[in-house]
Design an enzyme around this catalytic site. Structure first.
Site, PDB file in Angstrom:
ATOM      1  N   SER A  45       0.859  -1.186   0.000  1.00  0.00           N
ATOM      2  CA  SER A  45       0.000   0.000   0.000  1.00  0.00           C
ATOM      3  C   SER A  45       0.893   1.233   0.000  1.00  0.00           C
ATOM      4  CB  SER A  45      -0.901  -0.004   1.240  1.00  0.00           C
ATOM      5  OG  SER A  45      -1.686   1.163   1.290  1.00  0.00           O
ATOM      6  N   LYS A  50      -1.306  -1.172  -4.322  1.00  0.00           N
ATOM      7  CA  LYS A  50      -2.416  -0.271  -4.009  1.00  0.00           C
ATOM      8  C   LYS A  50      -1.878   1.131  -3.822  1.00  0.00           C
ATOM      9  CE  LYS A  50      -4.547   0.016   0.131  1.00  0.00           C
ATOM     10  NZ  LYS A  50      -5.409  -0.408   1.261  1.00  0.00           N
ATOM     11  N   LYS A  67      -2.906   5.194  -2.806  1.00  0.00           N
ATOM     12  CA  LYS A  67      -3.893   6.095  -2.209  1.00  0.00           C
ATOM     13  C   LYS A  67      -4.203   7.214  -3.208  1.00  0.00           C
ATOM     14  CE  LYS A  67      -3.976   4.285   2.035  1.00  0.00           C
ATOM     15  NZ  LYS A  67      -5.197   3.820   2.729  1.00  0.00           N
ATOM     16  N   ASP A  78      -7.226   3.318  -3.302  1.00  0.00           N
ATOM     17  CA  ASP A  78      -7.932   3.505  -2.034  1.00  0.00           C
ATOM     18  C   ASP A  78      -8.197   4.990  -1.842  1.00  0.00           C
ATOM     19  OD1 ASP A  78      -8.981   3.436   0.492  1.00  0.00           O
ATOM     20  OD2 ASP A  78      -7.181   2.639   1.460  1.00  0.00           O
ATOM     21  N   GLU A  87     -11.269   0.995  -3.497  1.00  0.00           N
ATOM     22  CA  GLU A  87     -11.577   0.836  -2.077  1.00  0.00           C
ATOM     23  C   GLU A  87     -12.183   2.111  -1.483  1.00  0.00           C
ATOM     24  OE1 GLU A  87      -9.265  -0.503   2.041  1.00  0.00           O
ATOM     25  OE2 GLU A  87      -8.197  -0.518   0.120  1.00  0.00           O
ATOM     26  N   ASP A  94     -14.504  -0.680   3.078  1.00  0.00           N
ATOM     27  CA  ASP A  94     -13.611  -0.720   4.230  1.00  0.00           C
ATOM     28  C   ASP A  94     -14.328  -0.065   5.400  1.00  0.00           C
ATOM     29  OD1 ASP A  94     -11.649  -0.280   6.158  1.00  0.00           O
ATOM     30  OD2 ASP A  94     -10.208   0.626   4.806  1.00  0.00           O
ATOM     31  N   LYS A 121     -10.861  -5.495   8.614  1.00  0.00           N
ATOM     32  CA  LYS A 121      -9.873  -5.104   9.623  1.00  0.00           C
ATOM     33  C   LYS A 121     -10.468  -5.467  10.978  1.00  0.00           C
ATOM     34  CE  LYS A 121      -8.097  -1.209   6.922  1.00  0.00           C
ATOM     35  NZ  LYS A 121      -8.112   0.278   6.777  1.00  0.00           N
ATOM     36  N   GLY A 157      -4.688  -3.149   6.615  1.00  0.00           N
ATOM     37  CA  GLY A 157      -3.746  -2.747   7.652  1.00  0.00           C
ATOM     38  C   GLY A 157      -4.049  -1.367   8.200  1.00  0.00           C
TER      39      GLY A 157
END
Length: 369
Positions: A135, A161, A163, A188, A213, A238, A262, A290
């Site tokens: 990530s 992934k 952001k 994400d 995400e 998420d 999570k 995470g």
């Protein structure tokens, strides 16, 4: 088991490199560690809240309050069978799942020791090793991001992934796909967009993303259902999923095709297993997300991800990806195939807490006995 003492330890651990999302830029992990003493055994849980209510409505101050004023009195000097009974006892508490999970996780740690079984075995895990994804936060430049992607591809990470946030999205994706046309790529948004951006997400269908995400609000499943019907790319929820009931509603509405579990976000491992089982019944694949954990939380994530419907690569990287120093012996590390071995009774993999490291990183300690 009888609970004899509970410590709440605050630690600060600097990141090797700052990590930026759509909602914050992190330079250190400010975390609470819960340490529960029971009949000669010690169990650990990691509270995964941040220094402020950034990811959800909780932060370290609210979590400390819930642990100290509500959860400790329920447990201290009492007999309890284990995490399942604990979850029944605290069912009157609304929300505050990060705080609850930290204590629940410590009780699972005690349960593994009392029964002489791994967490993987206790929850019904099947994988002997899990695939690791990377990530990547928001970088100062696209060039810097491309360099990081290349670095982690060379290390063998199974999924990349990145952001995103408004202004750091479609042009970034164009450059990433231009340079890496065939990699397994996800994005994400951490709730940074709304349905006003629906055309933007339609345009993202061209980039062959494995999933997007949490594009919309952190407490939403209705607008996500509208968006999912409008785009081809799977939505992965998420923040919106905080319980098995949330997952049931999201699946019924068609709000997503994938769920990121999570354990801290949903109140612990007990609820995570229920969400996993529901998703498996409805053919919704899951993976383990995470929260920039220290080793205590990271190790428990590894065991959770051994359940059979955790079929996608996880945000469970090696400790050295984030920290110079961690609080477990050994540190979490990846294999040459970019997997992580799941601890169980047969493979000799076992993690213990490094008390000396915990003391070095400690900012404060509250003792209840």
């Amino acid at each position: 088991m009888r609970i004899d003492r509970i410590d709440v330890i605050r630690v600060k651990n600097p990141f090797l490199h700052p990590f930026e999302t759509s909602f914050a830029r992190f330079v250190e992990r400010d975390a609470l560690i819960v340490k529960i003493y029971s009949e000669g055994l010690v169990g650990y849980g990691e509270c995964k809240a941040f220094h402020a209510p950034l990811y959800n409505a909780e932060d370290n101050v609210t979590c400390h309050h819930i642990i100290k004023d509500l959860l400790v009195p329920i447990l201290l000097h009492k007999d309890i069978e284990g995490p399942e009974e604990f979850m029944r006892k605290i069912s009157f508490i609304r929300g505050n799942r990060l705080a609850i999970a930290s204590v629940e996780n410590a009780l699972w740690d005690l349960k593994t020791q009392r029964e002489g079984k791994s967490l993987k075995t206790l929850i019904g895990g099947t994988y002997n090793e899990i695939k690791v994804g990377v990530s990547l936060g928001i970088e100062p430049t696209i060039t810097a991001l491309l360099q990081k992607i290349e670095k982690y591809l060379l290390e063998g990470y199974h999924r990349t992934k990145i952001k995103i946030k408004p202004g750091w999205d479609i042009e970034v994706l164009k450059e990433v796909r231009k340079n890496f046309p065939d990699i397994t790529l996800t994005i994400d948004a951490n709730s940074a967009y709304s349905l006003d951006d629906i055309e933007l997400f339609k345009a993202m269908d061209d980039f062959n993303l494995s999933y997007i995400e949490q594009p919309l609000a952190e407490n939403d499943i209705v607008d996500h259902a509208v968006l999912q019907k409008a785009i081809k790319t799977p939505i992965c929820l998420d923040e919106s999923i905080t319980s098995v009931e949330d997952a049931r509603r999201a699946i019924a509405l068609g709000s997503c095709k994938i769920i990121n579990i999570k354990s801290s976000r949903v109140g612990g491992i007990y609820e995570s297993v229920k969400i996993h089982d529901l998703c498996m019944k409805h053919d919704i694949p899951v993976w383990c997300g995470g929260m920039l954990e220290l080793g205590i939380g990271r190790v428990q994530n590894i065991s959770l991800a051994s359940l059979p419907n955790f079929t996608l690569a996880h945000d469970i990287a090696a400790s050295k990806r984030y920290y110079t120093e961690d609080v477990t012996i050994p540190y979490v590390d990846i294999t040459k195939d970019c997997t992580i071995i799941v601890p169980d009774e047969t493979n000799g993999v076992c993690y213990t807490v490094d008390e000396a490291s915990l003391d070095r990183l400690m900012v404060s300690r509250d003792v209840f006995k």
